[in-house]
Enzyme design. Structure first.
Site, PDB file in Angstrom:
ATOM      1  N   GLU A   4      -5.033   9.617   1.941  1.00  0.00           N
ATOM      2  CA  GLU A   4      -4.585   9.066   3.227  1.00  0.00           C
ATOM      3  C   GLU A   4      -3.087   9.193   3.449  1.00  0.00           C
ATOM      4  O   GLU A   4      -2.611   9.266   4.572  1.00  0.00           O
ATOM      5  CB  GLU A   4      -4.996   7.590   3.330  1.00  0.00           C
ATOM      6  CG  GLU A   4      -4.059   6.576   2.643  1.00  0.00           C
ATOM      7  CD  GLU A   4      -3.955   6.742   1.137  1.00  0.00           C
ATOM      8  OE1 GLU A   4      -4.885   7.319   0.551  1.00  0.00           O
ATOM      9  OE2 GLU A   4      -2.944   6.311   0.550  1.00  0.00           O
TER      10      GLU A   4
ATOM     11  N   LYS B 211       6.130   6.830   2.888  1.00  0.00           N
ATOM     12  CA  LYS B 211       4.717   6.457   2.962  1.00  0.00           C
ATOM     13  C   LYS B 211       4.617   4.949   2.768  1.00  0.00           C
ATOM     14  O   LYS B 211       4.996   4.427   1.724  1.00  0.00           O
ATOM     15  CB  LYS B 211       3.920   7.186   1.878  1.00  0.00           C
ATOM     16  CG  LYS B 211       2.499   6.634   1.657  1.00  0.00           C
ATOM     17  CD  LYS B 211       1.708   7.416   0.611  1.00  0.00           C
ATOM     18  CE  LYS B 211       0.388   6.712   0.241  1.00  0.00           C
ATOM     19  NZ  LYS B 211      -0.393   7.453  -0.775  1.00  0.00           N
TER      20      LYS B 211
ATOM     21  N   LYS C 230     -11.793   3.377  -4.262  1.00  0.00           N
ATOM     22  CA  LYS C 230     -11.327   3.407  -5.653  1.00  0.00           C
ATOM     23  C   LYS C 230     -12.131   2.418  -6.487  1.00  0.00           C
ATOM     24  O   LYS C 230     -12.664   1.438  -5.966  1.00  0.00           O
ATOM     25  CB  LYS C 230      -9.842   3.003  -5.707  1.00  0.00           C
ATOM     26  CG  LYS C 230      -8.890   4.024  -5.113  1.00  0.00           C
ATOM     27  CD  LYS C 230      -7.442   3.569  -5.281  1.00  0.00           C
ATOM     28  CE  LYS C 230      -6.444   4.490  -4.613  1.00  0.00           C
ATOM     29  NZ  LYS C 230      -6.361   5.838  -5.186  1.00  0.00           N
TER      30      LYS C 230
ATOM     31  N   ASP D 287      -9.432   8.887   0.494  1.00  0.00           N
ATOM     32  CA  ASP D 287      -8.395   8.408  -0.428  1.00  0.00           C
ATOM     33  C   ASP D 287      -7.161   9.308  -0.403  1.00  0.00           C
ATOM     34  O   ASP D 287      -6.141   8.986  -0.991  1.00  0.00           O
ATOM     35  CB  ASP D 287      -8.979   8.337  -1.845  1.00  0.00           C
ATOM     36  CG  ASP D 287      -8.191   7.429  -2.766  1.00  0.00           C
ATOM     37  OD1 ASP D 287      -7.265   6.742  -2.270  1.00  0.00           O
ATOM     38  OD2 ASP D 287      -8.504   7.387  -3.969  1.00  0.00           O
TER      39      ASP D 287
ATOM     40  N   ARG E 138      -0.934  11.613   2.890  1.00  0.00           N
ATOM     41  CA  ARG E 138      -0.495  12.857   3.534  1.00  0.00           C
ATOM     42  C   ARG E 138      -0.817  12.842   5.029  1.00  0.00           C
ATOM     43  O   ARG E 138      -0.154  13.520   5.813  1.00  0.00           O
ATOM     44  CB  ARG E 138      -1.136  14.052   2.824  1.00  0.00           C
ATOM     45  CG  ARG E 138      -2.637  14.042   2.857  1.00  0.00           C
ATOM     46  CD  ARG E 138      -3.253  14.955   1.826  1.00  0.00           C
ATOM     47  NE  ARG E 138      -3.186  14.409   0.462  1.00  0.00           N
ATOM     48  CZ  ARG E 138      -3.610  15.050  -0.629  1.00  0.00           C
ATOM     49  NH1 ARG E 138      -4.109  16.261  -0.527  1.00  0.00           N
ATOM     50  NH2 ARG E 138      -3.537  14.480  -1.815  1.00  0.00           N
TER      51      ARG E 138
ATOM     52  N   ASP F 126      -3.952   0.481  -0.826  1.00  0.00           N
ATOM     53  CA  ASP F 126      -4.820   1.659  -0.765  1.00  0.00           C
ATOM     54  C   ASP F 126      -6.132   1.358  -1.489  1.00  0.00           C
ATOM     55  O   ASP F 126      -6.213   1.436  -2.710  1.00  0.00           O
ATOM     56  CB  ASP F 126      -4.099   2.858  -1.410  1.00  0.00           C
ATOM     57  CG  ASP F 126      -4.909   4.151  -1.306  1.00  0.00           C
ATOM     58  OD1 ASP F 126      -5.945   4.151  -0.602  1.00  0.00           O
ATOM     59  OD2 ASP F 126      -4.477   5.159  -1.911  1.00  0.00           O
TER      60      ASP F 126
ATOM     61  N   ASP G 242       1.502   1.133  -3.060  1.00  0.00           N
ATOM     62  CA  ASP G 242       1.341   2.363  -2.291  1.00  0.00           C
ATOM     63  C   ASP G 242       2.246   2.434  -1.058  1.00  0.00           C
ATOM     64  O   ASP G 242       2.241   3.422  -0.335  1.00  0.00           O
ATOM     65  CB  ASP G 242      -0.127   2.577  -1.918  1.00  0.00           C
ATOM     66  CG  ASP G 242      -0.517   4.051  -1.941  1.00  0.00           C
ATOM     67  OD1 ASP G 242       0.189   4.848  -2.586  1.00  0.00           O
ATOM     68  OD2 ASP G 242      -1.516   4.405  -1.287  1.00  0.00           O
TER      69      ASP G 242
HETATM   70  N1  BES Z   1      -1.879   6.406  -3.574  1.00  0.00           N
HETATM   71  C1  BES Z   1      -2.713   7.386  -4.166  1.00  0.00           C
HETATM   72  C2  BES Z   1      -1.997   8.191  -5.231  1.00  0.00           C
HETATM   73  C3  BES Z   1      -1.684   7.481  -6.510  1.00  0.00           C
HETATM   74  C4  BES Z   1      -2.699   7.048  -7.346  1.00  0.00           C
HETATM   75  C5  BES Z   1      -0.381   7.333  -6.887  1.00  0.00           C
HETATM   76  C6  BES Z   1      -2.375   6.440  -8.518  1.00  0.00           C
HETATM   77  C7  BES Z   1      -0.060   6.738  -8.061  1.00  0.00           C
HETATM   78  C8  BES Z   1      -1.070   6.278  -8.871  1.00  0.00           C
HETATM   79  C9  BES Z   1      -3.178   8.377  -3.119  1.00  0.00           C
HETATM   80  O1  BES Z   1      -3.400   7.873  -1.862  1.00  0.00           O
HETATM   81  C10 BES Z   1      -4.480   8.925  -3.626  1.00  0.00           C
HETATM   82  O2  BES Z   1      -5.394   8.176  -3.728  1.00  0.00           O
HETATM   83  N2  BES Z   1      -4.486  10.219  -3.921  1.00  0.00           N
HETATM   84  C11 BES Z   1      -5.623  10.854  -4.439  1.00  0.00           C
HETATM   85  C12 BES Z   1      -5.795  12.161  -3.700  1.00  0.00           C
HETATM   86  C13 BES Z   1      -7.116  12.838  -3.940  1.00  0.00           C
HETATM   87  C14 BES Z   1      -8.227  12.043  -3.295  1.00  0.00           C
HETATM   88  C15 BES Z   1      -7.045  14.223  -3.367  1.00  0.00           C
HETATM   89  C16 BES Z   1      -5.417  11.107  -5.926  1.00  0.00           C
HETATM   90  O3  BES Z   1      -4.289  11.414  -6.330  1.00  0.00           O
HETATM   91  O4  BES Z   1      -6.365  10.962  -6.682  1.00  0.00           O
HETATM   92 ZN    ZN Z   2      -2.339   6.216  -1.350  1.00  0.00          ZN
HETATM   93 MN    MN Z   3      -5.367   7.083  -1.615  1.00  0.00          MN
END
Ligand code: BES
Ligand code: ZN
Ligand code: MN
Length: 472
Positions: A320, A236, A248, A318, A322, A241, A259
């Site tokens: 994104e 990824k 966010k 957010d 996946r 992000d 990210d």
């Molecule tokens: N890059 C983030 C995941 C992340 C956040 C990894 C903080 C490490 C630290 C990812 O893109 C994300 O924002 N995931 C969301 C998914 C949710 C919206 C279903 C998350 O984990 O909150």
């Molecule tokens: Zn992300």
């Molecule tokens: Mn995200």
């Protein structure tokens, strides 16, 4: 950006000669070791209460007051998970000079201790004026210097890429890092960029990245003998992000330069495989995009097409990672590899479940759980298996599309992995939800960007891991 390392060098014919002796001692070896020192030095160590406790360090002076030797406590064996990695706490704190590991506990491997030294020597210096000289480890013939350096260099490469801020590590720069690595190892490089993503059927990578000032792209490296078993390594590469329209907040965005950590991990593993010339046909794929906000950004409620043909309703912009990975995994599966491994900073839920030091991993072949966990543990690079709990697919149901991209508040790392599984077409597959960052420093792991699972996976691959029976 240099990921070569001069932190470790082989001894020349005069042995480890003038290098400063480092003694790593468990408590039961302290008495004997002190007896072999001069009265001045043993008195000095005793006065400081050196008892071989985990992490205890005493720098011993010679007659002239200069550093003559170093003592490091390793703690008792039965309670020691840190093991050789403990050595990694030394180089950052020692004055420049040449050191050698003169004694190690019987149960330590000199190779891992050497790698720990190299990992602990890392500093991100790109934006610093004072790049101070590192302490150098001189190693004897008992250690495979080339292998140890490759492990350290791969880790440093990944850390440098992740530490570099998004302003200097956008889609163009990340793709260039991949291209540089390809050039270094004679791998074939290709990229599908911007509107071409639509023409060549990567609709989700395009949708996520289209609002950014640098175009999204799928980068591919191909390397090795086509007759060898094929391995796909996927990362990824979200260079920043913002969360997109579901933006966010300040604290959530603060670290999101990391990210693209999955892509950094994929390149680090690829580097190790190519440096060691493992008998593998390597296909490395990086799904690169910046998740930005602009008038043309994708929105909550949009329905995306995907490379597999499944339609995806956007529940949250957010989620994104996946999406971009879905298209990349699908592409990787088309070449029918023996195995696909992906790395992604995919969910905050993985960090909540296991914290920053222990990446959860998921696989659609249970036979992989044990050998991979064991190799990673042995390399002091632990990972932890998590379930692809099929009933939770229900959380990704959409009434108007084949699925949606985010579940509810439960099992976030599991539902993200279940989403990815839809794109692997039953190819044997492992997914590592890495955090890519140390909130604080510990031995061998300086504060900031870090690479996990890569050394452990390399060990498993080098031992012939791709020969595991993976049919179902
Ligand atoms: N890059 C983030 C995941 C992340 C956040 C990894 C903080 C490490 C630290 C990812 O893109 C994300 O924002 N995931 C969301 C998914 C949710 C919206 C279903 C998350 O984990 O909150
Ligand atoms: Zn992300
Ligand atoms: Mn995200």
């Amino acid at each position: 950006m240099s990921h070569s390392t001069t932190l470790i060098r082989p001894s020349e014919r005069d042995g480890t000669g003038a290098a400063i002796a480092v003694h790593v001692l468990r408590p039961d070896a302290v008495q004997g070791a002190l007896q072999s020192l001069s009265d001045l030095q043993s008195g000095y160590a005793e006065a400081r209460g050196f008892a071989g406790e985990a992490g205890q360090t005493v720098v011993l002076p010679g007659e002239d007051g200069a550093v003559a030797a170093v003592l490091l406590g390793a703690g008792a064996k039965d309670s020691d998970l840190e093991r050789e990695m403990r050595v990694g706490q030394l180089p950052g704190g020692l004055p420049a000079g040449e050191y050698t590991l003169a004694s190690l506990p019987d149960d330590f491997s000199a190779r891992l201790a050497t790698i720990a030294w190299g990992m602990g020597s890392y500093r991100f210096t790109r934006y610093l004026k004072d790049a101070r000289e590192p302490a150098l480890l001189v190693v004897g013939e008992e250690v495979d210097v080339v292998g140890a350096r490759a492990a350290v260099a791969a880790t440093a490469l990944g850390r440098d890429l992740i530490n570099t801020p998004a302003g200097d590590m956008g889609p163009v720069a990340l793709a260039k890092a991949a291209r540089d690595l390809a050039q270094e190892h004679g791998a074939e490089y290709s990229a599908v960029v911007g509107e071409e993503l639509l023409e060549q059927n990567y609709p989700m990578i395009h949708a996520v990245g289209r609002a950014a000032h640098e175009a999204p792209r799928l980068v591919e490296l191909e390397w090795g003998d086509p007759d060898h078993p094929r391995l796909a390594v996927i990362g990824k590469g979200i260079t920043f992000d913002t969360g997109g329209v579901n933006m966010k907040g300040a604290s959530g965005a603060r670290l999101m330069k990391k990210d693209m950590g999955g892509a950094a991990h994929a390149l680090a593993l690829s580097h190790m495989i190519m440096a060691a010339k493992l008998p593998i046909r390597l296909h490395c794929l990086l799904a690169i995009a910046e998740n930005a906000v602009s008038a043309n950004a994708y929105r909550p409620g949009d329905i995306l097409d995907s490379r597999t043909g499944l339609t995806v309703e956007i529940d949250n912009t957010d989620a994104e990672g996946r999406l971009v990975l879905g298209d990349a995994l699908c592409k990787a599966s088309e070449s029918k590899p023996a195995l696909m491994i992906d790395f992604a900073t995919l969910t905050g839920a993985a960090r909540v479940a296991l914290g920053p030091q222990l990446p959860p991993f998921f696989t659609n072949r249970d036979a992989l759980h044990e050998p991979v966990s064991e190799h990673c543990m042995k390399e002091l690079d632990p990972v932890w298996p998590m379930p692809l709990w099929q009933p939770y697919h229900a959380m990704l149901r959409s009434p108007i599309a084949d699925m949606k991209n985010a579940g509810g508040r439960f099992a976030g790392a599991v539902t993200a992995a279940l989403f990815l599984e839809r794109f692997v077409a039953d190819t044997p597959w492992m997914h590592f939800d890495v955090y890519g960052w140390n909130p604080s420093a510990r031995a061998g792991h300086p504060k900031g960007a870090d690479v996990y699972a890569v050394r452990g996976l390399f060990s498993w691959l080098a031992a012939g891991g791709l020969n595991t029976r993976l049919e179902r």
